[in-house]
Design an enzyme around this catalytic site. Structure first.
Site, short mmCIF file in Angstrom:
data_model
loop_
_atom_site.label_atom_id
_atom_site.label_comp_id
_atom_site.label_asym_id
_atom_site.label_seq_id
_atom_site.Cartn_x
_atom_site.Cartn_y
_atom_site.Cartn_z
N MET A 152 10.37 4.77 -5.27
CA MET A 152 11.67 5.05 -5.82
C MET A 152 11.30 6.05 -7.05
O MET A 152 10.40 6.45 -7.22
CB MET A 152 11.73 3.59 -6.85
N GLU A 156 -28.00 -1.65 19.79
CA GLU A 156 -29.18 -2.10 21.37
C GLU A 156 -30.11 -3.57 20.40
O GLU A 156 -30.43 -4.29 22.22
CB GLU A 156 -29.68 -0.87 21.61
N TRP A 198 8.76 -2.93 -1.57
CA TRP A 198 7.58 -2.21 -0.33
C TRP A 198 9.04 -1.71 0.49
O TRP A 198 9.53 -1.73 0.53
CB TRP A 198 6.94 -3.79 0.17
#
Length: 323
Positions: A166, A54, A173
């Site tokens: 894995m 504000e 990735w």
């Protein structure tokens, strides 16, 4: 009037997003001041919490704020701080005619007093416009007040067969570039990011924000481990997130055991599920999270969003209200 209110409040909410992950311990508030259908001032909580939204918007509006309408995502504060004046007093002094507020501030230093101060000055106050969006946007601040801990988002990147890594723990990735970019944007919106010891050992993640223009938005790094790690804030158990001073929002990134620990403790408020169109076979999946009956799994999550990110699919879920 209602349509205009929703439109301008949505603009204020967009501004509030600019302060997300940067304004803690203050809430990330957005504000627009409108006169004759035109924005004359806009603001959002600045890094470190000051100036407030504000104050920034009123500074831009200047004398034009008199008789204008102020749209703000959280009730203007009513307490004077050494760092600045109360925003309710600033709005009264500026002579605005109307204030539209998305959410009442649950902070006991304000909690309705800001609204009362505005109304006592003859300012018309409307509340509840855009409340749901504001609540999600300021979830870190609100969760800290209500539950005494950060708001927790859990990120899961999974293959089609439900593997998070894995078999040897490597997870770089699973998803493609578009999903990873979205995940980096999420990092920029959080105060801290947490991984487990296994992810640290397997991936040595930097946990920074690798997006143009947002390189300075890297969150604090937290490790879930029984053994301290130099340069990291280390927690021995998920419940210890309540001890993270100055942290309103926490992003949990990995790995499977860490995710399961937070789910088992029922400390996840929001879930980001990135699903990649790959099959791993024999990969690491989520360990048990403490459910003893399928009936207990239903009704816990509400889907808020679903979108395609390149070849990957993102779904966003929110924990249903705890009773």
């Amino acid at each position: 009037m209602v349509a205009d209110d929703a439109r301008w409040m949505a603009a204020a909410q967009s501004l509030a997003e600019r302060g997300r992950g940067r304004s803690t311990p203050n809430p990330n508030v957005g504000c627009v001041i409108v006169r004759d259908g035109r924005v004359i001032g806009r603001g959002w909580t600045q890094p470190g919490g000051r100036p407030h939204a504000e104050a920034m918007a009123l500074d831009q509006a200047g004398e034009s704020a008199r008789a204008a309408t102020c749209y703000v995502t959280l009730e203007p504060c009513a307490h004077v701080s050494p760092r600045g004046p109360a925003c309710a007093d600033l709005l009264v002094a500026a002579g605005v005619a109307r204030v539209v507020i998305a959410l009442r501030d649950p902070d006991p230093r304000t909690d309705g007093d800001g609204i009362a101060r505005l109304e006592a000055a003859g300012i018309t106050v409307t509340t509840g416009i855009g409340a749901a969006e504001a609540r999600r946007g300021m979830a870190g601040f609100l969760t800290r007040l209500r539950l005494g801990r950060p708001h927790v988002t859990l990120k899961l990147a999974l293959s089609l067969d439900g593997a998070a890594a894995m078999g040897d723990g490597r997870s770089q990735w699973i998803t493609g570039a578009e999903a990873r970019a979205h995940a980096h944007l999420e990092r920029a919106r959080h105060d801290a990011i947490l991984v487990g010891r296994g992810t640290l050992a397997a991936d040595r993640p930097r946990l920074d924000v690798r997006l143009p223009g947002l390189g300075d938005r890297a969150p604090a790094r937290v490790l879930l481990s029984a053994t301290p790690e130099p340069g990291w804030t280390t927690l021995a158990a998920p419940a210890e997130i309540a001890t993270l001073a100055g942290i309103g929002s926490l992003l949990v990134e990995g790995g499977a055991a860490t995710a399961a620990a937070f789910l088992a403790a029922d400390l996840v408020d929001r879930l980001l599920l990135y699903r990649a169109p790959i099959l791993i076979g024999g990969g690491r999946t989520l360990p048990a999270i403490g459910l003893d009956d399928l009936a207990h799994a239903h009704g816990r999550w509400e889907r808020l969003d679903a979108r395609q990110l390149g070849s990957d699919r993102l779904e966003v879920y929110e924990r249903t209200e705890r009773v």
